[in-house]
Design a protein around this motif. Structure first.
Motif, PDB file in Angstrom:
ATOM      1  N   GLN A  32      32.401  41.058  40.053  1.00  0.00           N
ATOM      2  CA  GLN A  32      32.182  40.932  41.493  1.00  0.00           C
ATOM      3  C   GLN A  32      31.700  42.272  42.037  1.00  0.00           C
ATOM      4  O   GLN A  32      32.078  43.328  41.542  1.00  0.00           O
ATOM      5  CB  GLN A  32      33.478  40.513  42.187  1.00  0.00           C
ATOM      6  CG  GLN A  32      33.983  39.135  41.783  1.00  0.00           C
ATOM      7  CD  GLN A  32      35.287  38.771  42.451  1.00  0.00           C
ATOM      8  OE1 GLN A  32      35.656  39.348  43.469  1.00  0.00           O
ATOM      9  NE2 GLN A  32      36.014  37.828  41.878  1.00  0.00           N
ATOM     10  N   ASN A  33      30.843  42.216  43.039  1.00  0.00           N
ATOM     11  CA  ASN A  33      30.318  43.416  43.697  1.00  0.00           C
ATOM     12  C   ASN A  33      29.450  44.283  42.782  1.00  0.00           C
ATOM     13  O   ASN A  33      29.308  45.480  43.017  1.00  0.00           O
ATOM     14  CB  ASN A  33      31.460  44.268  44.281  1.00  0.00           C
ATOM     15  CG  ASN A  33      32.318  43.501  45.274  1.00  0.00           C
ATOM     16  OD1 ASN A  33      31.787  42.789  46.126  1.00  0.00           O
ATOM     17  ND2 ASN A  33      33.631  43.607  45.146  1.00  0.00           N
ATOM     18  N   GLY A  60      31.439  35.640  39.601  1.00  0.00           N
ATOM     19  CA  GLY A  60      31.793  37.031  39.322  1.00  0.00           C
ATOM     20  C   GLY A  60      33.171  37.122  38.690  1.00  0.00           C
ATOM     21  O   GLY A  60      34.142  36.571  39.213  1.00  0.00           O
TER      22      GLY A  60
END
Length: 224
Positions: A9-10, A55
């Motif tokens: 994620q991110n 993610g």
């Protein structure tokens, strides 16, 4: 050709997906679950689609997203894994990379946010990283669309050549090392018949992944 887009994620995964596909996107649910599935046709390449997987931070069977990603790669057998990582936090991101490599699928590493890394005075020895992992590593900036075409060419080449990641035996000598190798040998024949890398299957079984027991031949291993 099918590309499985995987990353933390991110890490810029959605931004990269949008840069690869533009408006050629489709949204639905993965079969049997309510987790959203995004797929699309890659620009600049004919008959090439990319599936944006959830993610995740690992392939351990602790969340629906992790199991979905693992199952998609095992069952749908994409031609190549495109693993996007945050180049500004490489050590944390490579934890998932090493697990993906154990699945023994052609793979390309997208080093995202390289513009931020360089802006902060950082650098990555890309030739050394490529040599150590045995997979192409391509520097990109998804948000600025830098390096995207080079990345697509690397993905197409990896899928065509069917070159697999290096086998990295990174566990230290000791009980865990011996356990992984013992289980790998016990299930090797059955796992390979099912198209599953034996070491990956062995690690999942040791972690308590009961969903891996039948395809990996755990029952046969116990009887032996």
């Amino acid at each position: 050709m099918i590309i499985a887009l995987v990353g933390n994620q991110n890490s810029g995964k959605t931004t990269l997906f949008n840069a690869l596909t533009g408006a050629n996107q489709h949204v639905g649910n993965f079969p049997g679950v309510t987790v959203e599935q995004k797929s699309g046709e890659v620009r600049w390449q004919k008959n090439v689609s990319v599936v944006d997987l959830p993610g995740i931070y690992s392939l351990r069977p602790y969340s629906g997203e992790e199991m979905l990603t693992r199952d998609f790669i095992l069952k749908e057998k994409p031609d190549v894994i495109l693993n996007i990582v945050d180049a500004t936090n490489l050590e944390r991101n490579l934890y998932l990379t090493l697990q993906l490599m154990e699945m023994r699928v052609p793979m390309v590493l997208a080093l995202n946010m390289m513009d931020e890394l360089r802006g902060n005075g950082g650098a990555v020895d890309i030739p050394r990283l490529t040599a150590e992992l045995g997979i192409p590593a391509v520097p990109i900036s998804a948000v600025k669309k830098e390096g995207i075409e080079e990345l697509v060419r690397a993905v197409a080449a990896a899928a065509k050549s069917r070159t697999l990641p290096r086998v990295l035996d990174f566990c230290a000598k000791g009980p865990v090392h011996r356990c992984i190798h013992a289980v790998s040998h016990l299930i090797e024949d059955h796992a390979e018949r099912e198209g599953i890398a034996p070491r990956f299957a062995a690690v999942k079984l040791i972690e308590g992944d009961s969903r891996m027991a039948s395809p990996a031949g755990a029952d046969a291993a116990r009887r032996s």
